[in-house]
Design a protein around this motif. Structure first.
Motif, short mmCIF file in Angstrom:
data_model
loop_
_atom_site.label_atom_id
_atom_site.label_comp_id
_atom_site.label_asym_id
_atom_site.label_seq_id
_atom_site.Cartn_x
_atom_site.Cartn_y
_atom_site.Cartn_z
N TYR A 204 25.26 63.76 167.64
CA TYR A 204 24.28 62.67 167.77
C TYR A 204 24.48 61.97 169.12
N GLN A 205 23.49 61.16 169.50
CA GLN A 205 23.60 60.40 170.75
C GLN A 205 24.00 58.96 170.40
N ARG A 206 25.02 58.44 171.05
CA ARG A 206 25.47 57.07 170.77
C ARG A 206 24.36 56.08 171.12
N GLN A 207 24.24 55.05 170.26
CA GLN A 207 23.19 54.04 170.44
C GLN A 207 23.32 53.35 171.80
N ASP A 208 24.57 53.19 172.30
CA ASP A 208 24.77 52.47 173.57
C ASP A 208 24.74 53.40 174.79
N ASP A 209 24.29 54.63 174.60
CA ASP A 209 24.23 55.58 175.73
C ASP A 209 22.86 55.64 176.40
N SER A 210 22.10 54.55 176.36
CA SER A 210 20.83 54.48 177.11
C SER A 210 21.15 54.04 178.54
N VAL A 211 20.23 54.29 179.48
CA VAL A 211 20.45 53.89 180.88
C VAL A 211 20.67 52.38 180.97
N GLU A 212 19.83 51.62 180.27
CA GLU A 212 19.91 50.15 180.35
C GLU A 212 21.26 49.63 179.87
N THR A 213 21.70 50.09 178.69
CA THR A 213 22.98 49.59 178.14
C THR A 213 24.16 50.10 178.97
N ALA A 214 24.03 51.33 179.47
CA ALA A 214 25.12 51.88 180.30
C ALA A 214 25.31 51.00 181.54
N LYS A 215 24.21 50.53 182.14
CA LYS A 215 24.34 49.69 183.34
C LYS A 215 25.04 48.37 183.02
N GLU A 216 24.75 47.82 181.85
CA GLU A 216 25.45 46.60 181.44
C GLU A 216 26.94 46.91 181.23
N ARG A 217 27.24 48.06 180.65
CA ARG A 217 28.65 48.44 180.43
C ARG A 217 29.38 48.61 181.76
N PHE A 218 28.69 49.18 182.75
CA PHE A 218 29.32 49.33 184.08
C PHE A 218 29.63 47.96 184.67
N ALA A 219 28.68 47.00 184.50
CA ALA A 219 28.89 45.66 185.05
C ALA A 219 30.09 44.99 184.37
N VAL A 220 30.17 45.15 183.05
CA VAL A 220 31.31 44.58 182.31
C VAL A 220 32.61 45.23 182.77
N TYR A 221 32.55 46.54 182.99
CA TYR A 221 33.75 47.25 183.47
C TYR A 221 34.19 46.67 184.82
N SER A 222 33.23 46.53 185.76
CA SER A 222 33.58 46.04 187.11
C SER A 222 34.19 44.65 187.06
N GLN A 223 33.58 43.78 186.24
CA GLN A 223 34.05 42.39 186.21
C GLN A 223 35.34 42.22 185.42
N GLN A 224 35.45 42.90 184.29
CA GLN A 224 36.55 42.58 183.37
C GLN A 224 37.65 43.64 183.30
N THR A 225 37.28 44.90 183.44
CA THR A 225 38.29 45.96 183.24
C THR A 225 38.94 46.40 184.54
N LYS A 226 38.15 46.48 185.61
CA LYS A 226 38.70 46.95 186.89
C LYS A 226 39.93 46.16 187.35
N PRO A 227 39.98 44.83 187.14
CA PRO A 227 41.19 44.09 187.55
C PRO A 227 42.47 44.62 186.92
N LEU A 228 42.35 45.39 185.84
CA LEU A 228 43.56 45.95 185.21
C LEU A 228 44.24 46.99 186.11
N ILE A 229 43.47 47.57 187.03
CA ILE A 229 44.07 48.57 187.94
C ILE A 229 45.17 47.89 188.75
N GLN A 230 44.85 46.73 189.33
CA GLN A 230 45.83 45.97 190.11
C GLN A 230 46.97 45.45 189.21
N PHE A 231 46.58 44.99 188.03
CA PHE A 231 47.55 44.43 187.06
C PHE A 231 48.65 45.47 186.76
#
Ligand code: AP5
Ligand code: MG
Length: 210
Positions: free
Chosen positions: A151-178
């Motif tokens: 099946y295709q995940r409900q959050d795998d649309s282009v629109e939701t994926a872009k929001e997930r990328f934004a959340v990743y950049s703002q909140q998850t990427k800082p963990l690389i430095q951490f």
């Protein structure tokens, strides 16, 4: 050994985790999979998580951290644990530090154009949760591992994926430095083919095991 797989949505965390768990006799704890299980079974946690996942934002830290803290002791019967998708912000990373010591953080780095293609073409097995991609399925509608329906995940649309990328950049990427500052970060080139990514990871894990 406790390993964190870090990476943007679609980087290949779940794909590599599935192979590594079997190869190294590790348990796999994916907070995304846990939430999808709760949503499917309409539990109280599922009711809370659904809205956040559908929007592509993070489920509140207190809910997520409580799940991981409760679940980790259940995974002690293997040689180690792969954490996939947790922690994904600094608050969660500090919370984890209080009850668990990570040995290694594998950061799977992938360029954004590839990520979108991977996410939009992903098909997931309803039975075993394995990720597939339409590019390699050649029209097949069943899982290569267990023959389950895809099946295709409900959050795998282009629109939701872009929001997930934004959340990743703002909140998850800082963990690389951490984790770099803690001296446990290893970055692998996730743009490569699946098998080539595994070769890079194998090299890192082999050195750590020595
Ligand atoms: P989650 O399920 O963790 O999703 P994610 O982080 O967005 O990551 P994905 O599962 O999309 O990607 P992946 O890296 O596993 O890629 P995969 O291996 O499948 O989280 C979902 C949601 O749950 C979040 O948005 C949030 O709402 C919530 N959540 C989860 N954890 C949370 C937390 N800690 N705190 C708060 N909220 C949380 O591969 C993708 C595709 O690419 C597949 O088709 C695969 O076949 C293909 N592929 C993989 N590797 C390769 C390769 N090397 N070459 C070519 N294709 C490849
Ligand atoms: Mg995943």
């Amino acid at each position: 050994m406790i390993i964190l797989l870090l990476g943007a949505p679609g980087a290949g965390k779940g794909t590599q985790a599935k192979i590594l768990t079997e190869k190294y006799d590790l348990a796999h704890l994916s907070t995304g999979d846990v939430f999808r299980y709760h949503i499917k079974n309409e539990t109280e946690i599922g009711k809370v998580a659904k809205g956040y996942i559908e929007k592509g934002t993070l489920v509140p830290d207190e809910v997520t951290c409580a799940i991981v803290k409760e679940s980790l002791p259940l995974y002690q019967n293997r040689k180690g644990i792969i954490l996939d998708g947790f922690p994904r912000n600094i608050v969660q990373a500090k919370a984890l530090d209080a009850f668990c010591k990570l040995d290694c953080v594998l950061n799977i780095a992938v360029s954004e154009d590839l990520l979108l293609e991977r996410i939009c073409g992903r098909r997931v097995c309803k039975d075993c949760g394995a990720s597939h991609h339409i590019k390699y399925l050649q029209g097949k509608a069943t899982c290569q591992y267990c023959n389950g329906v895809l099946y295709q995940r409900q959050d795998d649309s282009v629109e939701t994926a872009k929001e997930r990328f934004a959340v990743y950049s703002q909140q998850t990427k800082p963990l690389i430095q951490f984790y770099k500052e803690k001296g446990i970060l290893h970055t692998v080139d996730g743009n490569k083919e699946q098998d080539a990514v595994l070769v890079e990871i194998d090299k890192i894990l082999k050195v750590l095991a020595e």
